[in-house]
Design a protein around this motif. Sequence first.
Motif, mmCIF file in Angstrom:
data_model
loop_
_atom_site.group_PDB
_atom_site.id
_atom_site.type_symbol
_atom_site.label_atom_id
_atom_site.label_comp_id
_atom_site.label_asym_id
_atom_site.label_seq_id
_atom_site.Cartn_x
_atom_site.Cartn_y
_atom_site.Cartn_z
ATOM 1 N N ILE A 1 5.721 -35.677 22.609
ATOM 2 C CA ILE A 1 4.377 -36.223 22.763
ATOM 3 C C ILE A 1 3.761 -35.825 24.100
ATOM 4 C CG2 ILE A 1 3.162 -38.446 23.035
ATOM 5 C CD1 ILE A 1 5.443 -39.308 20.883
ATOM 6 N N GLY A 2 4.642 -35.571 25.077
ATOM 7 C CA GLY A 2 4.150 -35.220 26.406
ATOM 8 C C GLY A 2 3.825 -33.749 26.571
ATOM 9 N N ARG A 3 4.072 -32.942 25.545
ATOM 10 C CA ARG A 3 3.722 -31.528 25.690
ATOM 11 C C ARG A 3 2.240 -31.420 26.003
ATOM 12 N NH1 ARG A 3 6.055 -26.656 22.616
ATOM 13 N NH2 ARG A 3 5.424 -25.920 24.643
ATOM 14 N N ARG A 4 1.889 -30.450 26.800
ATOM 15 C CA ARG A 4 0.506 -30.316 27.240
ATOM 16 C C ARG A 4 -0.442 -30.386 26.039
ATOM 17 N NH1 ARG A 4 -2.473 -29.889 31.354
ATOM 18 N NH2 ARG A 4 -4.009 -28.266 31.691
ATOM 19 N N TRP A 5 -1.384 -31.338 26.070
ATOM 20 C CA TRP A 5 -2.433 -31.582 25.082
ATOM 21 C C TRP A 5 -1.975 -32.377 23.859
ATOM 22 C CZ3 TRP A 5 -6.646 -31.040 27.493
ATOM 23 C CH2 TRP A 5 -6.814 -29.995 28.406
ATOM 24 N N THR A 6 -0.692 -32.432 23.583
ATOM 25 C CA THR A 6 -0.269 -33.099 22.353
ATOM 26 C C THR A 6 -0.639 -34.578 22.349
ATOM 27 O OG1 THR A 6 1.519 -31.508 21.992
ATOM 28 C CG2 THR A 6 1.747 -33.640 20.917
ATOM 29 N N GLY A 7 -0.429 -35.249 23.466
ATOM 30 C CA GLY A 7 -0.782 -36.669 23.547
ATOM 31 C C GLY A 7 -2.271 -36.900 23.315
ATOM 32 N N ALA A 8 -3.094 -35.986 23.821
ATOM 33 C CA ALA A 8 -4.541 -36.107 23.634
ATOM 34 C C ALA A 8 -4.923 -35.880 22.172
ATOM 35 C CB ALA A 8 -5.271 -35.114 24.543
ATOM 36 N N VAL B 1 -11.289 -32.417 22.243
ATOM 37 C CA VAL B 1 -10.348 -32.183 23.343
ATOM 38 C C VAL B 1 -10.838 -30.970 24.127
ATOM 39 C CG1 VAL B 1 -7.920 -31.854 23.971
ATOM 40 C CG2 VAL B 1 -8.481 -33.087 21.882
#
Lengths: 98, 98
Positions: B14-21, B41
């Motif tokens: 979930i913390g991968r760049r942009w994934t959480g967004a 986004v």
Amino acid sequence: MSPCPLYHDAVELIGRRWTGAILAVLLEAGPLRFRQIAAAVPDLSDRLLAERMRELEARGLVVRTELDVGVQYALTDMGRDLDRAVRELRAWAQRWLG
Amino acid sequence: MSPCPLYHDAVELIGRRWTGAILAVLLEAGPLRFRQIAAAVPDLSDRLLAERMRELEARGLVVRTELDVGVQYALTDMGRDLDRAVRELRAWAQRWLG
């Protein structure tokens, strides 16, 4: 509809490689010395652990104290307040990734 | 004391760049087409968004449907179940990063 920029910042902070694991260990165990964190998070090099601890200190989630026995890290109020989010994510992981 | 490996996997997913967004946008808005996610986004390239959507699909968080008007992405039950974790993290971000 755009995601809250504060949330975006938070998820990228906590989602950095190893940071979520380090925070979970400190939440569970309380203040720890560098070597104890290193032992609790296998596969993480000392160099990268030191870098992550510096980031967490710079962002105000962790305080660093020099003791006779070595450097100790403790969560601040801000760091401890992640407890519920970490617990929800752990529960999700156990429901869906097990 | 070691962090649960399932939690570690979840936080890094979930913390991968942009994934959480991306997940927050789909949680809030429901199913969206590729262009709608891209618009929600900002600063995320189409190439990287496509890569992230493929990862989320491969991990079972998102289903991809080809419609006449384009490709649509919707959260699965597994993806929707992240709602509480995302809300806790957003609340934390608003308390501490505001």
